[in-house]
Design an enzyme around this catalytic site. Structure first.
Site, PDB file in Angstrom:
ATOM      1  N   GLY A   1      36.291  70.956  31.900  1.00 24.52           N
ATOM      2  CA  GLY A   1      36.603  71.751  33.093  1.00 24.52           C
ATOM      3  C   GLY A   1      37.766  72.692  32.859  1.00 24.52           C
ATOM      4  O   GLY A   1      37.679  73.902  33.115  1.00 24.52           O
TER       5      GLY A   1
ATOM      6  N   THR B   1      40.529  64.582  26.229  1.00 20.61           N
ATOM      7  CA  THR B   1      39.975  63.670  27.220  1.00 20.61           C
ATOM      8  C   THR B   1      39.836  62.288  26.606  1.00 20.61           C
ATOM      9  O   THR B   1      39.443  62.160  25.442  1.00 20.61           O
ATOM     10  CB  THR B   1      38.598  64.092  27.765  1.00 20.61           C
ATOM     11  N   ILE B   2      40.174  61.280  27.389  1.00 18.21           N
ATOM     12  CA  ILE B   2      39.975  59.919  26.869  1.00 18.21           C
ATOM     13  C   ILE B   2      38.481  59.629  26.754  1.00 18.21           C
ATOM     14  O   ILE B   2      38.066  58.743  26.022  1.00 18.21           O
ATOM     15  CB  ILE B   2      40.640  58.852  27.766  1.00 18.21           C
ATOM     16  N   ASP B   3      37.662  60.418  27.477  1.00 17.67           N
ATOM     17  CA  ASP B   3      36.215  60.155  27.502  1.00 17.67           C
ATOM     18  C   ASP B   3      35.522  60.531  26.203  1.00 17.67           C
ATOM     19  O   ASP B   3      34.373  60.135  25.981  1.00 17.67           O
ATOM     20  CB  ASP B   3      35.556  60.942  28.646  1.00 17.67           C
TER      21      ASP B   3
ATOM     22  N   MET C   1      36.628  53.603  32.079  1.00 16.71           N
ATOM     23  CA  MET C   1      36.336  54.984  32.446  1.00 16.71           C
ATOM     24  C   MET C   1      35.248  55.536  31.536  1.00 16.71           C
ATOM     25  O   MET C   1      34.979  54.993  30.472  1.00 16.71           O
ATOM     26  CB  MET C   1      37.607  55.823  32.363  1.00 16.71           C
ATOM     27  N   GLY C   2      34.625  56.611  32.035  1.00 20.11           N
ATOM     28  CA  GLY C   2      33.512  57.228  31.310  1.00 20.11           C
ATOM     29  C   GLY C   2      32.506  57.702  32.336  1.00 20.11           C
ATOM     30  O   GLY C   2      31.630  56.965  32.757  1.00 20.11           O
TER      31      GLY C   2
ATOM     32  N   ARG D   1      44.338  55.610  30.661  1.00 21.53           N
ATOM     33  CA  ARG D   1      44.882  56.975  30.589  1.00 21.53           C
ATOM     34  C   ARG D   1      46.369  56.964  30.252  1.00 21.53           C
ATOM     35  O   ARG D   1      46.941  57.964  29.815  1.00 21.53           O
ATOM     36  CB  ARG D   1      44.672  57.663  31.928  1.00 21.53           C
TER      37      ARG D   1
ATOM     38  N   ARG E   1      32.759  31.463  32.445  1.00 25.89           N
ATOM     39  CA  ARG E   1      32.459  32.538  33.395  1.00 25.89           C
ATOM     40  C   ARG E   1      31.859  33.759  32.702  1.00 25.89           C
ATOM     41  O   ARG E   1      31.940  33.910  31.482  1.00 25.89           O
ATOM     42  CB  ARG E   1      33.753  32.990  34.087  1.00 25.89           C
TER      43      ARG E   1
ATOM     44  N   GLU F   1      32.065  53.394  34.041  1.00 28.28           N
ATOM     45  CA  GLU F   1      32.066  53.620  35.496  1.00 28.28           C
ATOM     46  C   GLU F   1      30.876  54.480  35.949  1.00 28.28           C
ATOM     47  O   GLU F   1      30.427  54.390  37.085  1.00 28.28           O
ATOM     48  CB  GLU F   1      33.362  54.303  35.917  1.00 28.28           C
TER      49      GLU F   1
HETATM   50  O1  F6P Z   1      37.968  62.658  32.707  1.00 24.90           O
HETATM   51  C1  F6P Z   1      38.864  61.649  32.425  1.00 24.90           C
HETATM   52  C2  F6P Z   1      38.855  60.647  33.540  1.00 24.90           C
HETATM   53  O2  F6P Z   1      39.746  59.668  33.170  1.00 24.90           O
HETATM   54  C3  F6P Z   1      37.478  60.045  33.823  1.00 24.90           C
HETATM   55  O3  F6P Z   1      37.109  59.095  32.859  1.00 24.90           O
HETATM   56  C4  F6P Z   1      37.692  59.454  35.189  1.00 24.90           C
HETATM   57  O4  F6P Z   1      36.495  59.263  35.904  1.00 24.90           O
HETATM   58  C5  F6P Z   1      38.540  60.526  35.842  1.00 24.90           C
HETATM   59  O5  F6P Z   1      39.285  61.169  34.810  1.00 24.90           O
HETATM   60  C6  F6P Z   1      39.486  59.947  36.885  1.00 24.90           C
HETATM   61  O6  F6P Z   1      40.087  61.065  37.517  1.00 24.90           O
HETATM   62  P1  F6P Z   1      41.335  60.819  38.512  1.00 24.90           P
HETATM   63  O7  F6P Z   1      42.529  60.593  37.652  1.00 24.90           O
HETATM   64  O8  F6P Z   1      41.412  62.114  39.283  1.00 24.90           O
HETATM   65  O9  F6P Z   1      41.021  59.626  39.366  1.00 24.90           O
END
Ligand code: F6P
Length: 370
Positions: free
Chosen positions: A127, A149-151, A193-194, A297, A186, A246
């Protein structure tokens, strides 16, 4: 031959990631070495055009060697960032209380001119890099992108900084959950995240020896997930670890979204708890959910991410010195090179279903819910 560069701006946009400060420090050192000045735009591009929020020019931070001393290992970004910072679609409150996406990009471009910036180094995900590319075209601004990006879901680069740190943390968390899951017999569901790509879930799940990994690229069947748990039970393995991205979704279903604000990407969430409830109902085994979320993050960047970030930052300055613009620095082992921004912006790099990591996971007996 440097192309009349004297002052460069740096912006950090989108979700933060460990390594951002290392990029900033490398940019400052490499630029100062060439006699250039560096300025940070606060909070994406907000600091250069939201004058009411940043009075007296406080939206622009001079970045000197002194200012970036000792920040390589610090998480976050010293100039701030935002996930709501698209100046082409800035969310403007209306008199009737609604929010209207408004094009304020010309104000950013005007700010560039006012500050006498000769170029921009934009550090961000798809973005933010798209915004930088559009600003460069409309304002004829020289821009170099640095992928963040961590993604790890950006095209053109083997890795983005932040990803290794996130995977390392998630793997450690999964290790910790093994011991409590086994002690209590359990099922533990770990949500990471992702949004549209399951890189973190896949890498941390395999490294953390999960039993099930659910990623957006492979819509899952919860009955098959439950059968995997029951199969382990019959084999005397009375606990299981399920790692979910997620953005994963059931076959024929959609991702679990908890919020959609104008001017901001939809917020994913809730999938881990949903899966935990379904698994407990289907297997009658106690099931708990842990959401790692923004823990992935934060924190100090790993050694790999620090080095990659420093390399990216220095490469971005060299690219400007070579007269480049409209390119992104990317990791193409063993080197860092430049590719056109169009190859990165507005695109997502999904996990290839035929990649060896998925094949390895399957050979290790990991289920993807299919
Ligand atoms: O794009 C990186 C990211 O960490 C995604 O994995 C996550 O869904 C999003 O940002 C979370 O955004 P925010 O910090 O606005 O909640």
């Amino acid at each position: 031959m440097a192309h009349e560069i004297r002052r460069i701006a740096v912006s950090t946009g989108g979700g933060d990631a460990p390594g951002l400060n290392a990029v900033i420090r490398a940019v400052v050192h490499a630029a100062n070495k060439r006699g250039w000045e560096v300025f940070g735009i606060r909070d994406g591009y907000n600091g250069i055009f939201l004058k009411e929020r940043y009075p007296n020019g406080t939206g622009i931070i001079p970045l000197t060697r002194e200012r970036v001393r000792g920040i390589t290992h610090l998480g976050g970004t010293i100039i701030g960032t935002t996930n709501r910072g698209n100046p082409f679609k800035y969310p403007m409150p209306q008199p009737d209380g609604t929010i209207k996406e408004t094009d304020r990009a010309d104000e950013v471009i005007a700010g560039f001119r006012e500050h006498g910036f000769d170029a921009l180094i934009a550090i961000g995900g798809d973005g933010s890099l798209s915004i930088a590319n559009d600003l460069a075209k409309r304002g004829n601004i020289r821009v170099i992108g640095v992928p963040k990006t961590i993604d790890n879901d950006l095209e053109g680069t083997v890795a983005t900084f932040g990803f290794d740190s996130a995977v390392s943390f998630a793997t450690e968390a999964i290790d910790r959950l093994h011991s409590t899951a086994e002690s209590h017999h359990r099922v533990m569901v770990v949500e990471v995240m992702g949004r549209t790509a399951g890189w973190i879930a896949l890498h941390a799940g395999v490294a953390g020896t999960a039993d099930v990994i659910l990623i957006p690229e492979i819509p899952y069947d919860i009955a098959i997930v439950a059968e995997k748990i029951n199969e382990r039970e019959r084999a005397g393995r009375h606990f299981s670890i399920i790692v979910v991205a997620e953005g994963a979704m059931p076959k024929g279903g959609t991702a679990s979204v908890i919020e959609k604000e104008l001017g901001k990407a939809e917020r994913f969430g809730g999938l881990g708890e949903k899966i935990a409830a379904q698994i407990q109902a289907l297997t009658n085994k106690e099931t708990r959910c842990v959401v790692l979320g923004h823990l992935l993050r934060g924190g100090s960047p790993s050694a790999f991410d620090r080095l990659l970030s420093l390399r990216f930052g220095a490469a971005a300055v060299r690219a400007l010195e070579e007269g480049q613009s409209g390119v992104v620095v990317v990791l193409d082992p063993p080197t860092v090179r430049y590719i056109p921004m169009e190859q990165v912006a507005h695109r997502v790099r999904h996990v290839p279903l035929d990649c060896d990591t998925i094949a390895t996971a399957k050979d290790l007996g990991i289920s993807f819910g299919i």
